[in-house]
Scaffold this active site. Structure first.
Site, PDB file in Angstrom:
ATOM      1  N   SER A 137      33.983  45.907  43.027  1.00 46.45           N
ATOM      2  CA  SER A 137      33.629  44.603  43.579  1.00 46.45           C
ATOM      3  C   SER A 137      34.461  43.545  42.881  1.00 46.45           C
ATOM      4  O   SER A 137      34.516  43.520  41.643  1.00 46.45           O
ATOM      5  CB  SER A 137      32.137  44.320  43.380  1.00 46.45           C
ATOM      6  OG  SER A 137      31.745  43.145  44.049  1.00 46.45           O
ATOM      7  N   GLU A 138      35.110  42.678  43.652  1.00 40.19           N
ATOM      8  CA  GLU A 138      36.105  41.786  43.060  1.00 40.19           C
ATOM      9  C   GLU A 138      35.534  40.761  42.092  1.00 40.19           C
ATOM     10  O   GLU A 138      36.274  40.115  41.355  1.00 40.19           O
ATOM     11  CB  GLU A 138      36.942  41.085  44.140  1.00 40.19           C
ATOM     12  CG  GLU A 138      36.176  40.309  45.162  1.00 40.19           C
ATOM     13  CD  GLU A 138      36.005  41.076  46.462  1.00 40.19           C
ATOM     14  OE1 GLU A 138      36.131  40.457  47.527  1.00 40.19           O
ATOM     15  OE2 GLU A 138      35.738  42.291  46.412  1.00 40.19           O
TER      16      GLU A 138
END
Length: 485
Positions: free
Chosen positions: A312-313
């Site tokens: 997840s960024e």
């Protein structure tokens, strides 16, 4: 400290005292991602001081209505926002589209790196992110007039060629002030973040001329172990104790009972068809990033016999399922601001580190949503000029990474029945020639370089003729095409 035990405390008595010298027109960096890890006490103190106005606010998000930076939008203390994604703030969108607020939209990974570079004394850097889009050529609306016409557009970026590839030059960002939120701090300014609340806080803490940190807990010097400290105190100038913070969650998302088809609306049945087919793209041992919305739901249908590492960024590797109600944690969210869990062996890190993984092609596959895809694999999924402004978030970075497979999940047609797979995209592009596969409620297309679209699979009940009628551009048909999902 060599040769002396003297310690200089950076502790301030209140958030109000810590921010009182911020002057009108200052550039202020605000840590956090969505509402996770935002400096609530410091933002609240600014909102009570009307002399702090005309700010240039640098923040990945703009909060939500009345919460986080939403407070400062309501009090009209922000003149310009520099952000990547602002989709959940209606007042923000209203001010922007009516010409009351300037907005500089920046790809999320580029924003993180601009801040990291600013803190490291690097004036500029080159990146592939945004090549061939309005990020490179300019033309993104920064300010509208009251009549809806664009008053200020973004400027073109400089470019350079390295190894035969063209790159965009991006200038770094530093702030007059940086306001960040820590889990723990000591009086020397050493900071520790918790879980996904690291996000933009870490790079921003290094990039302010004056960095002010609020912490949930302030401990004596020496209590934080040196190998646990995320930001050393050399970067931090002032510390305050967080008071009255709420740690609101934008999207509390929990595990549900097994899906019930009875009574499910047709639109959701269609989405689940797409999601289940997308889940077949995962391979054992793969590192993958899932976009917000429909792509994220594909994780619920991964084959249980394989292992997939979801990134997840906002700074997580090893995303697990949604939590049960008793395990909801405001410091643990995904890029869609949904509450999540982390699997054994998972890791947390800052946003700049996260996008280093993405730009460095460590991610095998990205699954994204789409508004439009062209026959050559161009993608548009972040803005409808003058009508809808979400921001590009991390999508521009994700589709620009060499070697990362890009799969787009989308409805085949818009609500009015018009095609979304086109000869040429009509909306501003997220990426050029970047899509490898398109999965819709009707079919699966592969994008073949220099040739166009190849129809690989059909959804149950769909024919080649129906797909042609719903698709603007021409395409080839694989000899073994069949109904598979």
């Amino acid at each position: 400290m060599v040769g002396s035990c003297r310690q200089i405390s950076k502790l301030y008595p209140s958030a109000e005292k810590a921010v009182e010298d911020i002057t009108a027109g200052s550039t202020v960096l605000f840590g956090g991602f969505g509402l996770c890890g935002i400096p609530e006490s410091l933002i609240g103190a600014i909102s009570k001081n009307p002399s702090i106005k005309d700010l240039i606010a640098v923040s990945n998000n703009a909060g939500i209505d009345g919460v986080g930076l939403g407070k400062l939008l309501n009090t009209r203390q922000i003149r310009r926002m520099v952000s990547s994604y602002v989709g959940e703030n209606r007042e923000f969108a209203r001010q922007y589209l009516s010409g009351e607020l300037e907005v500089e939209l920046v790809p999320q990974g580029t924003l993180a790196e601009k801040i990291r570079a600013g803190g490291a004394g690097i004036p500029a850097f080159y990146t592939l992110t945004g090549i061939g889009t309005l990020v490179e050529t300019g033309g993104i609306p920064i300010k509208y007039k009251s009549d809806g016409e664009v008053d200020i557009f973004s400027e073109p970026r400089g470019t350079g060629v390295f190894g035969g590839k063209r790159y965009i030059m991006e200038q770094s960002i530093s702030g007059d002030y940086a306001l960040v939120k820590a889990w723990k701090a000591d009086e020397l300014g050493n900071l520790v973040f918790r879980a996904s609340a690291n996000n933009f806080n870490a790079p921003m803490a290094t990039a302010g001329k004056v960095t002010i940190a609020e912490a949930e807990e302030i401990v004596p010097v020496g209590e934080l172990k040196p190998d646990q400290i995320h930001i050393p105190g050399i970067h931090v100038h002032r510390i305050v104790k967080s008071t009255g913070y709420q740690k609101k969650i934008e999207k509390t998302t929990v595990q549900h009972d097994q899906e019930q088809a009875n009574g499910m609306p047709e639109s959701m049945k269609k989405r689940i068809r797409i999601i289940k087919r997308a889940a077949k793209e995962f391979k054992d041992g793969m590192y993958a990033n899932l976009g917000i919305g429909m792509p994220m739901l594909a994780s619920n249908y991964i084959d249980p016999t394989i292992t997939v590492y979801l990134q997840s960024e906002n700074g997580i590797l090893g995303l697990g399922p949604f939590p049960t109600k008793d395990k909801v944690d405001a410091d643990l969210i995904n890029a869609g601001k949904e509450t999540v869990t982390v699997l054994k062996g998972g890791a947390f890190f800052s946003s700049d580190t996260s996008f280093g993984m993405i730009r460095g092609s460590r991610i095998d596959m990205s699954v994204l949503g789409g508004m439009e895809v062209s026959e050559t694999g161009d993608l548009a999924n972040w803005i409808v000029p003058g009508k809808m402004v979400k921001g590009m978030g991390g999508a521009v970075d994700l589709v620009s990474a060499p070697g990362t497979r890009v799969v787009v999940t989308m409805d085949h047609c818009s609500k009015d029945g018009s095609p979304k797979i086109l000869k040429r995209c009509t909306l501003p592009l997220t990426g050029v020639n970047c899509v490898n596969r398109i999965i819709t409620d009707k079919c699966v297309f592969d994008v073949i370089p220099n040739k166009g679209l190849l129809l690989r699979e059909l959804a149950h009940g769909c024919s080649v003729e129906q797909v042609r009628a719903a698709t603007e551009c021409d395409f080839s048909v694989a000899p073994d095409v069949a109904e598979t999902y």
